[in-house]
Design a protein around this motif. Structure first.
Motif, PDB file in Angstrom:
ATOM      1  N   LEU A  97     -44.325  17.179  -4.722  1.00 38.62           N
ATOM      2  CA  LEU A  97     -44.016  17.334  -6.152  1.00 38.62           C
ATOM      3  C   LEU A  97     -43.231  18.606  -6.429  1.00 38.62           C
ATOM      4  O   LEU A  97     -42.280  18.599  -7.222  1.00 38.62           O
ATOM      5  N   PHE A  98     -43.616  19.710  -5.790  1.00 36.50           N
ATOM      6  CA  PHE A  98     -42.899  20.987  -5.982  1.00 36.50           C
ATOM      7  C   PHE A  98     -41.442  20.838  -5.569  1.00 36.50           C
ATOM      8  O   PHE A  98     -40.535  21.369  -6.218  1.00 36.50           O
ATOM      9  N   LEU A  99     -41.215  20.129  -4.461  1.00 33.38           N
ATOM     10  CA  LEU A  99     -39.854  19.958  -3.952  1.00 33.38           C
ATOM     11  C   LEU A  99     -39.021  19.079  -4.883  1.00 33.38           C
ATOM     12  O   LEU A  99     -37.835  19.324  -5.080  1.00 33.38           O
ATOM     13  N   LYS A 100     -39.639  18.056  -5.436  1.00 28.94           N
ATOM     14  CA  LYS A 100     -38.902  17.112  -6.279  1.00 28.94           C
ATOM     15  C   LYS A 100     -38.664  17.638  -7.690  1.00 28.94           C
ATOM     16  O   LYS A 100     -37.597  17.436  -8.268  1.00 28.94           O
ATOM     17  N   LYS A 101     -39.679  18.304  -8.250  1.00 26.23           N
ATOM     18  CA  LYS A 101     -39.619  18.672  -9.669  1.00 26.23           C
ATOM     19  C   LYS A 101     -39.518  20.171  -9.922  1.00 26.23           C
ATOM     20  O   LYS A 101     -39.192  20.590 -11.030  1.00 26.23           O
ATOM     21  N   GLY A 102     -39.814  20.988  -8.890  1.00 23.26           N
ATOM     22  CA  GLY A 102     -39.883  22.431  -9.086  1.00 23.26           C
ATOM     23  C   GLY A 102     -41.305  22.837  -9.415  1.00 23.26           C
ATOM     24  O   GLY A 102     -42.025  22.103 -10.107  1.00 23.26           O
ATOM     25  N   SER A 105     -36.629  21.064  11.961  1.00 21.63           N
ATOM     26  CA  SER A 105     -37.925  20.414  11.731  1.00 21.63           C
ATOM     27  C   SER A 105     -38.477  20.720  10.334  1.00 21.63           C
ATOM     28  O   SER A 105     -39.186  19.902   9.745  1.00 21.63           O
ATOM     29  N   LEU A 106     -38.139  21.897   9.792  1.00 20.30           N
ATOM     30  CA  LEU A 106     -38.553  22.224   8.418  1.00 20.30           C
ATOM     31  C   LEU A 106     -37.924  21.267   7.418  1.00 20.30           C
ATOM     32  O   LEU A 106     -38.592  20.776   6.498  1.00 20.30           O
ATOM     33  N   PHE A 107     -36.643  20.995   7.597  1.00 22.08           N
ATOM     34  CA  PHE A 107     -35.944  20.084   6.689  1.00 22.08           C
ATOM     35  C   PHE A 107     -36.433  18.647   6.869  1.00 22.08           C
ATOM     36  O   PHE A 107     -36.545  17.899   5.902  1.00 22.08           O
ATOM     37  N   GLU A 108     -36.720  18.269   8.111  1.00 18.52           N
ATOM     38  CA  GLU A 108     -37.240  16.925   8.359  1.00 18.52           C
ATOM     39  C   GLU A 108     -38.620  16.760   7.728  1.00 18.52           C
ATOM     40  O   GLU A 108     -38.957  15.691   7.210  1.00 18.52           O
ATOM     41  N   MET A 157     -41.922  14.320   2.866  1.00 19.74           N
ATOM     42  CA  MET A 157     -42.986  14.584   1.904  1.00 19.74           C
ATOM     43  C   MET A 157     -42.987  13.588   0.747  1.00 19.74           C
ATOM     44  O   MET A 157     -41.940  13.128   0.303  1.00 19.74           O
ATOM     45  N   GLY A 158     -44.180  13.309   0.255  1.00 23.91           N
ATOM     46  CA  GLY A 158     -44.311  12.404  -0.889  1.00 23.91           C
ATOM     47  C   GLY A 158     -44.291  10.947  -0.463  1.00 23.91           C
ATOM     48  O   GLY A 158     -43.891  10.607   0.655  1.00 23.91           O
ATOM     49  N   LYS A 159     -44.712  10.078  -1.343  1.00 20.95           N
ATOM     50  CA  LYS A 159     -44.808   8.649  -1.037  1.00 20.95           C
ATOM     51  C   LYS A 159     -43.448   8.038  -0.734  1.00 20.95           C
ATOM     52  O   LYS A 159     -43.318   7.166   0.115  1.00 20.95           O
ATOM     53  N   SER A 160     -42.434   8.474  -1.440  1.00 22.43           N
ATOM     54  CA  SER A 160     -41.094   7.926  -1.233  1.00 22.43           C
ATOM     55  C   SER A 160     -40.162   8.911  -0.530  1.00 22.43           C
ATOM     56  O   SER A 160     -38.965   8.678  -0.427  1.00 22.43           O
ATOM     57  N   GLY A 161     -40.732  10.012  -0.042  1.00 24.02           N
ATOM     58  CA  GLY A 161     -39.922  11.024   0.611  1.00 24.02           C
ATOM     59  C   GLY A 161     -39.151  11.877  -0.388  1.00 24.02           C
ATOM     60  O   GLY A 161     -39.210  11.643  -1.590  1.00 24.02           O
ATOM     61  N   VAL A 162     -38.441  12.854   0.123  1.00 24.55           N
ATOM     62  CA  VAL A 162     -37.667  13.759  -0.731  1.00 24.55           C
ATOM     63  C   VAL A 162     -36.188  13.607  -0.395  1.00 24.55           C
ATOM     64  O   VAL A 162     -35.781  13.788   0.761  1.00 24.55           O
ATOM     65  N   LYS A 163     -35.395  13.256  -1.387  1.00 26.90           N
ATOM     66  CA  LYS A 163     -33.954  13.152  -1.196  1.00 26.90           C
ATOM     67  C   LYS A 163     -33.328  14.544  -1.296  1.00 26.90           C
ATOM     68  O   LYS A 163     -33.859  15.420  -1.945  1.00 26.90           O
ATOM     69  N   TYR A 164     -32.195  14.723  -0.644  1.00 27.60           N
ATOM     70  CA  TYR A 164     -31.502  16.008  -0.582  1.00 27.60           C
ATOM     71  C   TYR A 164     -32.470  17.116  -0.098  1.00 27.60           C
ATOM     72  O   TYR A 164     -32.680  18.121  -0.782  1.00 27.60           O
ATOM     73  N   PRO A 165     -33.085  16.922   1.073  1.00 19.00           N
ATOM     74  CA  PRO A 165     -34.131  17.844   1.540  1.00 19.00           C
ATOM     75  C   PRO A 165     -33.674  19.285   1.741  1.00 19.00           C
ATOM     76  O   PRO A 165     -34.444  20.213   1.479  1.00 19.00           O
ATOM     77  N   ILE A 166     -32.443  19.482   2.201  1.00 16.07           N
ATOM     78  CA  ILE A 166     -31.969  20.856   2.427  1.00 16.07           C
ATOM     79  C   ILE A 166     -31.856  21.581   1.096  1.00 16.07           C
ATOM     80  O   ILE A 166     -32.371  22.696   0.929  1.00 16.07           O
ATOM     81  N   ILE A 214     -26.548  25.156   4.874  1.00 17.87           N
ATOM     82  CA  ILE A 214     -26.002  25.271   3.519  1.00 17.87           C
ATOM     83  C   ILE A 214     -24.793  24.359   3.336  1.00 17.87           C
ATOM     84  O   ILE A 214     -24.625  23.718   2.297  1.00 17.87           O
ATOM     85  N   HIS A 215     -23.957  24.278   4.369  1.00 19.33           N
ATOM     86  CA  HIS A 215     -22.759  23.434   4.302  1.00 19.33           C
ATOM     87  C   HIS A 215     -23.130  21.963   4.130  1.00 19.33           C
ATOM     88  O   HIS A 215     -22.369  21.180   3.547  1.00 19.33           O
ATOM     89  N   GLN A 216     -24.336  21.584   4.630  1.00 16.09           N
ATOM     90  CA  GLN A 216     -24.775  20.195   4.542  1.00 16.09           C
ATOM     91  C   GLN A 216     -25.860  19.996   3.482  1.00 16.09           C
ATOM     92  O   GLN A 216     -26.596  19.019   3.518  1.00 16.09           O
ATOM     93  N   SER A 217     -25.958  20.926   2.533  1.00 19.42           N
ATOM     94  CA  SER A 217     -27.051  20.886   1.554  1.00 19.42           C
ATOM     95  C   SER A 217     -26.993  19.691   0.611  1.00 19.42           C
ATOM     96  O   SER A 217     -27.978  19.360  -0.039  1.00 19.42           O
ATOM     97  N   THR A 218     -25.837  19.034   0.531  1.00 19.34           N
ATOM     98  CA  THR A 218     -25.726  17.861  -0.345  1.00 19.34           C
ATOM     99  C   THR A 218     -26.068  16.563   0.391  1.00 19.34           C
ATOM    100  O   THR A 218     -25.966  15.479  -0.197  1.00 19.34           O
ATOM    101  N   ALA A 219     -26.481  16.677   1.660  1.00 17.75           N
ATOM    102  CA  ALA A 219     -26.861  15.474   2.414  1.00 17.75           C
ATOM    103  C   ALA A 219     -28.113  14.863   1.790  1.00 17.75           C
ATOM    104  O   ALA A 219     -29.098  15.564   1.538  1.00 17.75           O
TER     105      ALA A 219
END
Length: 215
Positions: free
Chosen positions: A27-32, A100-103, A108-117, A183-188
């Motif tokens: 939730l923190f990752l998705k919503k802040g 592995s941190l980004f993976e 995380m979460g039931k549906s995962g986190v999009k744009y993880p970086i 950072i260069h791939q942060s929009t993945a």
């Protein structure tokens, strides 16, 4: 005997504390952090208010434990993982730990986190509003750089890295490239692991030709 029901009963139940932490992190990752309430965590984890407060006194307490569990512990590197491998292999191991941190974020979460970086960097920036966390981030960053500098020094001693190079400067360059790739791939949007590893090969292959003796 009903084998299926027996197998179900033998399944290891995930402790509520772990459920709370994983749910809150997603939730923190998705919503802040600021946009997430205890009620949100209760609903997403299917736990009661008492179930949450049995383990944590506040949302801030959950945040601190989330960071400790999923970030700081992950960057507390066991140096034995570098035993018996080359300098190049050591640097790749360090890079893989970051990947592995980004993976983990992505999962995380039931549906995962999009744009993880991007999600992890934004979450980290928000967390730095807490002086205690900012101090811990700084200490972790310094320990991380010192670790890489020591790997460079050992690389020089083992005649893998050119001796005329400054280990401190090289350590900053390596960290800069590792962070720069991310950072260069942060929009993945997803599947960041394979992409980041592919980027590593193309960037570091050229860099090792510059600093290593056998390249």
């Amino acid at each position: 005997m009903n084998v299926n029901s027996n197998q179900k009963s033998n399944k290891k139940k995930i402790p509520n504390k772990e459920v709370i932490l994983k749910t809150a992190y997603g939730l923190f990752l998705k919503k802040g952090y600021q946009s997430v309430s205890i009620k949100d965590i209760m609903e997403a984890s299917n736990l009661s208010k008492g179930g949450i407060y049995h383990h944590f006194e506040s949302k801030e307490g959950i945040l601190f434990e989330v960071l400790n569990q999923y970030f700081f512990k992950a960057l507390d590197i066991d140096k034995s993982i570098f035993d018996g491998i080359t300098f190049k292999q050591r640097i790749k191991k360090v890079y893989r730990l970051g990947v592995s941190l980004f993976e983990m974020v992505e999962s995380m979460g039931k549906s995962g986190v999009k744009y993880p970086i991007n999600s992890l960097y934004l979450f980290q920036l928000e967390c730095e509003s807490f002086p205690q966390i900012r101090k811990q981030f700084k200490a972790t960053s310094m320990a991380y750089r010192a670790l890489i500098e020591n790997l460079v020094i050992e690389g020089i001693q083992n005649k893998e890295v050119k001796k005329e190079l400054n280990p401190e400067v090289i350590s900053y360059q390596i960290i800069g490239m590792i962070e720069g790739i991310a950072i260069h791939q942060s929009t993945a949007k997803d599947n960041v692991g394979p992409m980041l590893l592919q980027n590593y090969e193309s960037v570091f292959e050229s860099y090792f030709k510059f600093i290593c003796l056998d390249s």
